[in-house]
Design an enzyme around this catalytic site. Structure first.
Site, PDB file in Angstrom:
ATOM      1  N   ILE A   1       0.843  -1.197   0.000  1.00 51.16           N
ATOM      2  CA  ILE A   1       0.000   0.000   0.000  1.00 51.16           C
ATOM      3  C   ILE A   1       0.879   1.248   0.000  1.00 51.16           C
ATOM      4  O   ILE A   1       0.626   2.214  -0.734  1.00 51.16           O
ATOM      5  CB  ILE A   1      -0.949  -0.023   1.214  1.00 51.16           C
ATOM      6  CG1 ILE A   1      -1.956  -1.162   1.072  1.00 51.16           C
ATOM      7  CG2 ILE A   1      -1.679   1.307   1.374  1.00 51.16           C
ATOM      8  CD1 ILE A   1      -2.726  -1.480   2.345  1.00 51.16           C
TER       9      ILE A   1
ATOM     10  N   ASN B   1       2.239   2.111  -3.275  1.00 52.12           N
ATOM     11  CA  ASN B   1       1.241   2.600  -4.240  1.00 52.12           C
ATOM     12  C   ASN B   1       0.608   3.923  -3.818  1.00 52.12           C
ATOM     13  O   ASN B   1      -0.357   4.353  -4.443  1.00 52.12           O
ATOM     14  CB  ASN B   1       0.123   1.556  -4.384  1.00 52.12           C
ATOM     15  CG  ASN B   1       0.519   0.404  -5.288  1.00 52.12           C
ATOM     16  OD1 ASN B   1       1.058   0.607  -6.367  1.00 52.12           O
ATOM     17  ND2 ASN B   1       0.271  -0.816  -4.828  1.00 52.12           N
TER      18      ASN B   1
ATOM     19  N   GLU C   1      -5.621  -6.893  12.622  1.00 49.53           N
ATOM     20  CA  GLU C   1      -5.365  -7.645  13.859  1.00 49.53           C
ATOM     21  C   GLU C   1      -4.565  -8.864  13.450  1.00 49.53           C
ATOM     22  O   GLU C   1      -4.982  -9.635  12.585  1.00 49.53           O
ATOM     23  CB  GLU C   1      -6.690  -8.020  14.529  1.00 49.53           C
ATOM     24  CG  GLU C   1      -6.521  -8.550  15.946  1.00 49.53           C
ATOM     25  CD  GLU C   1      -6.449 -10.059  15.981  1.00 49.53           C
ATOM     26  OE1 GLU C   1      -5.375 -10.574  16.384  1.00 49.53           O
ATOM     27  OE2 GLU C   1      -7.423 -10.716  15.621  1.00 49.53           O
TER      28      GLU C   1
END
EC number: 1.2.1.88
Length: 555
Positions: free
Chosen positions: A287, A290, A303
């Site tokens: 992420i 990007n 979690e």
């Protein structure tokens, strides 16, 4: 099309779903046995993808989801969702968002309240049976997960979003009305769900959807069938067909390709994840790489792992502490994120007649392992061959590090993936089984000197990178207070005179920090703030018609 809603609705009062006990001769036991027999007889089921409002049977080789207690038989088969199918799913979800977002909250909430009633009623036996057969849970573990907790997530979720929406500005200057609206994220949410809790899978898609988000859902290959059943229940409850796109996929290169396609999309708005720390960090890196491609900064909620502890004080009730250790470590074969794997016992309580060691080993010897269809067993199989191999490899690592196997340490994978409840005694508080997450029925004990309680608290805090759950057994309030302070950051869920597992929605919101996740506390109202983009609205009833202020006037 806009809908007029000329009322402020109040949701029904919610309470935690009571657990059935499945006692011999009870109607719920008979219903569950019937459901188990029917599913076993009908298996394997073919699970499709669901994209663009319809089932999509993916071509090519199919992957099996084996039954862990009888791995020669599959509960279901599913195809490999491709990157191209993921692209179609994203576009279908985005197309559905305006209408879903515009639906009045009372109507969105009604879908999930109805789904909760379907889960706790009409589908209770079936969803428990699917979780038992597909994920290796015994009847009690399936009941508290797939029936009670899943219903709780949906019911409390609706009530908690109602509570969130009611949070409004308290200050309004004369002639001004201030208010806050809680918009969904702009784009789609990607939910990556685990094998070990059917309820977590439901909540990872349910929580963002309740607040008006649309989702792409990749379930664990080892929980594909129960996830598909949850999705079907949501559709029956009235969920519009394009709000959630369902993409089953085996682990490995296929998942990597699918994830890369999803995370590269400009309208990726959030990741909702439960799984391993390693995978979560890898996704976060993707992420980050990007970040310049996205319309917004994505929300990342995860979690992950745990290396959870139980600390026994010299004042502790020994039998209560033993029971907490056994339940915490060996329920569902230690395959809970919150499962106990580090046990710290004072030397004065450990050795001798009627002391901790004797009672612990005596009670563990009573544990039986067997198929989930035989209700009397406290433990069943671990989830897969890989899990089986990992558990036994860590037993060998413990031996090589000088550890002593006090109980268990063996396994049998001839028909099901059975690992004995294992207790290892170590003299090295940083040995492999005290540091690494195993995710199986392996408990390591470290004996500390009675006068080293505070030092042991500091040791617990510094041993691993995880900070998910922990517990202390103590009848000395001063010691309990001291431990609570020293272990303040060692666990996101901390229990006093109770086991390290068993968080209840609405009662003990769940999550940990450090290497265990973002600690956003599933099961609480604040959790839903992660799936909203608030907008502050100021309305002036009589706006000024001249620009100068009084201070601009001459004396």
């Amino acid at each position: 099309m806009s809908v007029s809603t000329n009322a402020i609705f109040k949701l029904p009062t919610v309470k935690n779903e009571p657990n059935f006990n499945y006692a011999p001769g009870s109607p719920e036991r008979a219903a569950l046995k019937k459901a188990l027999a029917e599913l076993e007889a009908a298996a394997p089921f073919e699970v499709p993808a669901f994209v663009g409002g319809k089932e999509v049977k993916v071509s090519g080789e199919r992957t099996e989801q084996p039954m862990p207690h009888n791995h020669k038989k599959a509960l279901c088969t599913f195809g490999t969702s491709t990157p191209e199918l993921a692209s179609q799913a994203i576009e279908a979800a985005l197309a559905a968002q305006p209408e879903w977002e515009a639906m009045p909250f009372n109507d969105r909430a009604a879908i999930f309240l109805r789904a909760a009633d379907l889960i706790s009623g009409k589908y209770r036996a079936k969803i428990c049976a699917a979780t038992m057969l597909g994920q290796g849970k015994n009847v009690w573990q399936a009941e508290i997960d797939a029936a009670a907790e899943l219903a709780d997530f949906f019911r409390f979720g609706a009530a908690q979003v109602e509570q969130l929406y009611a949070m409004q500005p308290t200050e309004n200057s004369p002639g001004v009305w201030n208010r806050t609206e809680y918009r969904p994220l702009e784009g789609f949410v990607f939910a990556v769900t685990p094998f070990n809790f059917t309820a977590i899978g439901g909540n990872l898609v349910g929580a963002p959807a309740l607040t008006g988000n649309v989702l792409v859902w990749k379930p664990s290959p080892m929980a594909t069938y129960s996830s598909w059943l949850v999705f079907q229940i949501l559709l029956e409850a009235g969920l519009p067909k394009n709000v959630i796109q369902f993409l089953p996929c085996p682990n490995g290169d296929a998942t990597i390709s699918l994830v890369d396609r999803v995370l590269s999309h400009r309208m990726f708005a959030g990741l909702h994840f439960t799984g391993s720390t390693h995978v979560f960090r890898h996704l976060w890196q993707k992420i980050g790489n990007n970040i310049n491609n996205y319309l917004s900064y994505p929300r990342i909620v995860g979690e992950t792992g745990g290396k959870n502890f139980q600390l026994v004080h010299p004042s502790a009730n020994v039998r209560a502490a033993v029971t907490g250790a056994i339940r915490g470590a060996f329920e569902y074969q230690g395959q809970k994120c919150s499962a106990l794997s580090r046990l710290y016992v004072p030397k004065g309580l450990w050795e001798g007649e009627g002391k901790f060691k004797e009672i612990l080993l005596s009670e563990v010897a009573k544990i039986t392992l067997g198929p989930v269809t035989e209700f009397e067993h406290f433990m069943g199989p671990v989830i897969s061959q890989a899990s089986f191999d990992k558990c036994l490899s860590y037993v060998e690592k413990a031996k090589q590090a000088g550890g002593e196997v006090l109980a268990g340490g063996k396994g049998d994978a001839s028909s099901g993936y059975y690992v004995e409840p294992t207790i290892i005694l170590t003299k090295d508080p940083r040995s492999p089984t005290m540091v690494d997450e195993i995710f199986g029925p392996v408990l390591t004990v470290y004996i500390y000197e009675d006068d080293q309680f505070e030092e042991t608290c500091k040791l617990i805090d510094q041993t691993t990178t995880y900070a998910l759950t922990g517990c202390i057994f103590s009848d000395d309030r001063a010691a309990t207070v001291k431990a609570g302070a020293l272990l303040r950051h060692a666990a996101g869920n901390y229990y006093i005179n109770d086991k390290s597992t068993g968080a209840v929605v609405g009662a003990q919101p769940f999550g940990g920090a450090r290497g265990s996740g973002t600690n956003d506390k599933a099961g609480s109202m604040t959790f839903f703030t992660r799936w909203c983009q608030p907008r502050s609205v100021k309305e002036s009833f009589c706006p000024p018609e001249s620009f100068p202020y009084p201070s601009n006037q001459r004396d």
